[in-house]
Scaffold this motif. Structure first.
Motif, PDB file in Angstrom:
ATOM      1  N   THR A  93       7.933  -8.328  -9.003  1.00 45.44           N
ATOM      2  CA  THR A  93       6.543  -7.908  -8.828  1.00 45.44           C
ATOM      3  C   THR A  93       6.138  -8.181  -7.383  1.00 45.44           C
ATOM      4  OG1 THR A  93       5.938  -8.305 -11.138  1.00 45.44           O
ATOM      5  CG2 THR A  93       4.151  -8.362  -9.518  1.00 45.44           C
ATOM      6  N   GLU A  94       5.336  -7.283  -6.842  1.00 43.95           N
ATOM      7  CA  GLU A  94       4.897  -7.395  -5.444  1.00 43.95           C
ATOM      8  C   GLU A  94       3.387  -7.527  -5.374  1.00 43.95           C
ATOM      9  OE1 GLU A  94       4.535  -4.506  -1.499  1.00 43.95           O
ATOM     10  OE2 GLU A  94       6.048  -4.057  -3.024  1.00 43.95           O
ATOM     11  N   GLY A  95       2.934  -8.513  -4.625  1.00 41.74           N
ATOM     12  CA  GLY A  95       1.534  -8.609  -4.250  1.00 41.74           C
ATOM     13  C   GLY A  95       1.434  -8.428  -2.755  1.00 41.74           C
ATOM     14  N   GLY A  96       0.628  -7.487  -2.298  1.00 35.01           N
ATOM     15  CA  GLY A  96       0.713  -7.122  -0.890  1.00 35.01           C
ATOM     16  C   GLY A  96      -0.606  -7.121  -0.139  1.00 35.01           C
ATOM     17  N   GLN A  97      -0.486  -7.123   1.184  1.00 34.88           N
ATOM     18  CA  GLN A  97      -1.591  -6.927   2.125  1.00 34.88           C
ATOM     19  C   GLN A  97      -1.172  -5.806   3.080  1.00 34.88           C
ATOM     20  OE1 GLN A  97      -0.998 -11.311   3.047  1.00 34.88           O
ATOM     21  NE2 GLN A  97      -3.076 -11.014   3.780  1.00 34.88           N
ATOM     22  N   SER A  98      -2.017  -4.829   3.241  1.00 38.05           N
ATOM     23  CA  SER A  98      -1.676  -3.692   4.087  1.00 38.05           C
ATOM     24  C   SER A  98      -1.936  -3.983   5.564  1.00 38.05           C
ATOM     25  CB  SER A  98      -2.489  -2.457   3.675  1.00 38.05           C
ATOM     26  OG  SER A  98      -1.970  -1.891   2.498  1.00 38.05           O
ATOM     27  N   ALA A  99      -1.015  -3.532   6.404  1.00 28.95           N
ATOM     28  CA  ALA A  99      -1.219  -3.433   7.864  1.00 28.95           C
ATOM     29  C   ALA A  99      -1.554  -4.762   8.520  1.00 28.95           C
ATOM     30  CB  ALA A  99      -2.299  -2.398   8.168  1.00 28.95           C
ATOM     31  N   THR A 100      -0.945  -5.849   8.060  1.00 32.95           N
ATOM     32  CA  THR A 100      -1.213  -7.156   8.666  1.00 32.95           C
ATOM     33  C   THR A 100      -0.624  -7.234  10.070  1.00 32.95           C
ATOM     34  OG1 THR A 100       0.748  -7.972   7.505  1.00 32.95           O
ATOM     35  CG2 THR A 100      -1.391  -8.367   6.481  1.00 32.95           C
ATOM     36  N   GLY A 101       0.655  -6.938  10.191  1.00 35.93           N
ATOM     37  CA  GLY A 101       1.263  -6.924  11.515  1.00 35.93           C
ATOM     38  C   GLY A 101       0.634  -5.878  12.410  1.00 35.93           C
TER      39      GLY A 101
END
Length: 485
Positions: A284-292
């Motif tokens: 399962t993936e929990g993500g944050q978009s466009a951090t870098g």
């Protein structure tokens, strides 16, 4: 005998050569262009990416002093960008972060279906299904003329071999394909009008053999025809495979992803995806978009050329001797490209509190650092939303290369950070490449295991990070209040 790995990110291609014992012998990179468009559109030219692959592989071979015959196997990982092979459609790669399909994603999210449930119950426009809907509805002439449509990692393997195959990793995580529900979900596809796209070939688990290089692929890559190509992965999944095993993995690159097994379903979490990395395991993936990408945008504000390493080195030399403890009346919510978890809102936007007019280097360093703190706080929130309380996190991706960033994530999450110095993302693809020749992907992973560096939380920074955390949550409340007005 050497194994090749190619990682295609958001702005560059990286190629690495690995020895059978897992040592990284050489690594090279080549950049490629982002082609912006209206309404959240972003794309790439596949021909430019492919030339970057060839050039990076050639440079890595030169650096290692390796002949083409020494490279026995190859695998590709890439962002989950969508390659559209149709006459006249340009740019022919729809970037993973392209948000043209917002309306289609919202429509899809209202349908009660297992594909939607595994997308967190609110489908992201970064998934392939809404992009397919957009193509079918907004570009019917392209849809009718499709010769092929593939995830980027699959397009790379197809260009290398000429053999149609799809990675189970990409199919399960981004397409209307469920490995434990019969594969292609044609009921949903018919309902939203996308059942007609070409999808020949098998769906193969990461590390399964696709075949050898075609005559064209071998000539373009400067390799021998008998080089084996194995099914690859999405880049974050490759990072999880190559990072320290038996713990959740934080992939911190262009975006941040926390990958873990045995996570209960919750809104905003993507998965579980059976077999997306290893057979018999669901991730399962929990993500944050466009951090870098946020940090990169700040880097571009500097008055002269700067590298991320140089910026972080200055921050680490803070005048008071406490690395990274710059004044803390500047606070950042980093959701400038929407929020994946926990809110699953692609329209959510970032917030900066306490921003002065100063644009000199110290002021920009401060903004850079406080944005990094906000990103790390978002990662803490994702980990909590996943129900995890990890003692340790395996960290991979570009942000992990800086010791200051590893310390920040350790201090913010309270977990030890285990970092594989020799590039976990490339290592994951090399493991997939080696799997057909080393008795399977688990055997290859064991053979490629390398020592890790461990960064432990600093108790002296706990109070500052807890204050940041309380402000972070309060800013989110304020943002919600303002949105409601």
């Amino acid at each position: 005998m050497l194994f090749g790995a190619v990682d295609v990110g958001s702005a560059c291609v990286r190629a690495g050569l690995f020895a059978p014992d897992g040592r990284l012998l050489a690594r090279a990179s080549r950049g490629f262009s982002l082609i912006p468009g209206p309404d959240g559109q972003a794309g790439h030219d596949f021909a430019e990416i492919w030339q970057g692959v060839a050039d990076a592989l050639a440079e890595a071979r030169r650096m290692a002093g390796a002949a083409p015959s020494q490279l026995r196997a190859l695998a590709f990982d890439a962002t989950c960008s969508l390659v559209v092979d149709a006459p006249g459609f340009a740019p022919d790669v729809i970037a993973w972060h392209d948000h043209r399909a917002l309306a289609e994603a919202a429509e899809l999210g209202r349908i009660a279906h297992e594909v939607v449930a595994r997308a967190g119950g609110s489908v992201s426009p970064e998934m392939q299904t809404p992009k397919l809907m957009w193509l079918a509805r907004r570009r019917p002439e392209t849809w009718a003329a499709l010769r092929g449509i593939r995830d980027l990692c699959d397009q790379l393997a197809w260009r290398a071999t000429g053999i149609e195959a799809r990675s189970l990793c990409a199919a399960a995580a981004k397409w209307p394909w469920l490995p434990d529900r019969g594969g292609w979900q044609r009921d949903l596809m018919r309902r939203v009008g996308i059942d007609g796209f070409p999808r020949p070939g098998k769906v193969l688990a990461p590390g399964d053999r696709i075949g050898c290089l075609s005559e064209r692929g071998a000539a373009e890559l400067g390799l021998d025809r008998d080089t084996v190509v194995a099914a690859g992965l999405i880049d974050a999944f490759a990072g999880a495979l190559g990072a320290a095993p038996d713990m959740p993995a934080l992939i911190a690159g262009t975006s941040n992803c926390v990958m873990a097994r045995d996570v209960p379903r919750r809104p905003g979490l993507w998965g579980p995806y059976p077999g997306a990395i290893l057979s018999g395991e669901a991730v399962t993936e929990g993500g944050q978009s466009a951090t870098g990408a946020v940090l990169e945008a700040i880097r571009r504000l500097y008055p002269g050329p700067q590298t991320h390493d140089a910026i972080l080195a200055r921050i680490a030399r803070a005048p008071d001797g406490r690395a990274g403890d710059l004044p803390e009346d500047l606070h950042v919510l980093p959701d400038f490209k929407g929020n994946r978890a926990p809110f699953a809102d692609p329209l959510m936007r970032g917030v900066i509190h306490g921003l002065p007019l100063d644009r000199d280097i110290p002021a920009l360093d401060r903004l850079y650092w406080r944005a990094a703190v906000g990103i790390a706080l978002g990662t803490r929130q994702v980990i909590g939303h996943m129900g995890l309380q990890p003692h340790a996190l395996a960290m991979a991706g570009g942000q992990a290369r800086a010791g200051l960033m590893r310390q920040l994530y350790a201090d913010t999450t309270g977990a030890e950070i285990h970092w594989q110095p020799e590039d976990a993302v490339l290592r994951g693809s090399a493991i997939a490449a080696a799997a057909p020749l080393m008795g399977g992907i688990r055997a290859a992973r064991a053979a490629f295991a390398r020592p890790v560096q461990v960064t432990r939380p600093d108790p002296g920074r706990r109070a500052a990070r807890e204050r940041d955390w309380r402000i972070f949550l309060r800013m989110q409340q304020h943002r919600d209040e303002i949105a409601g007005m």
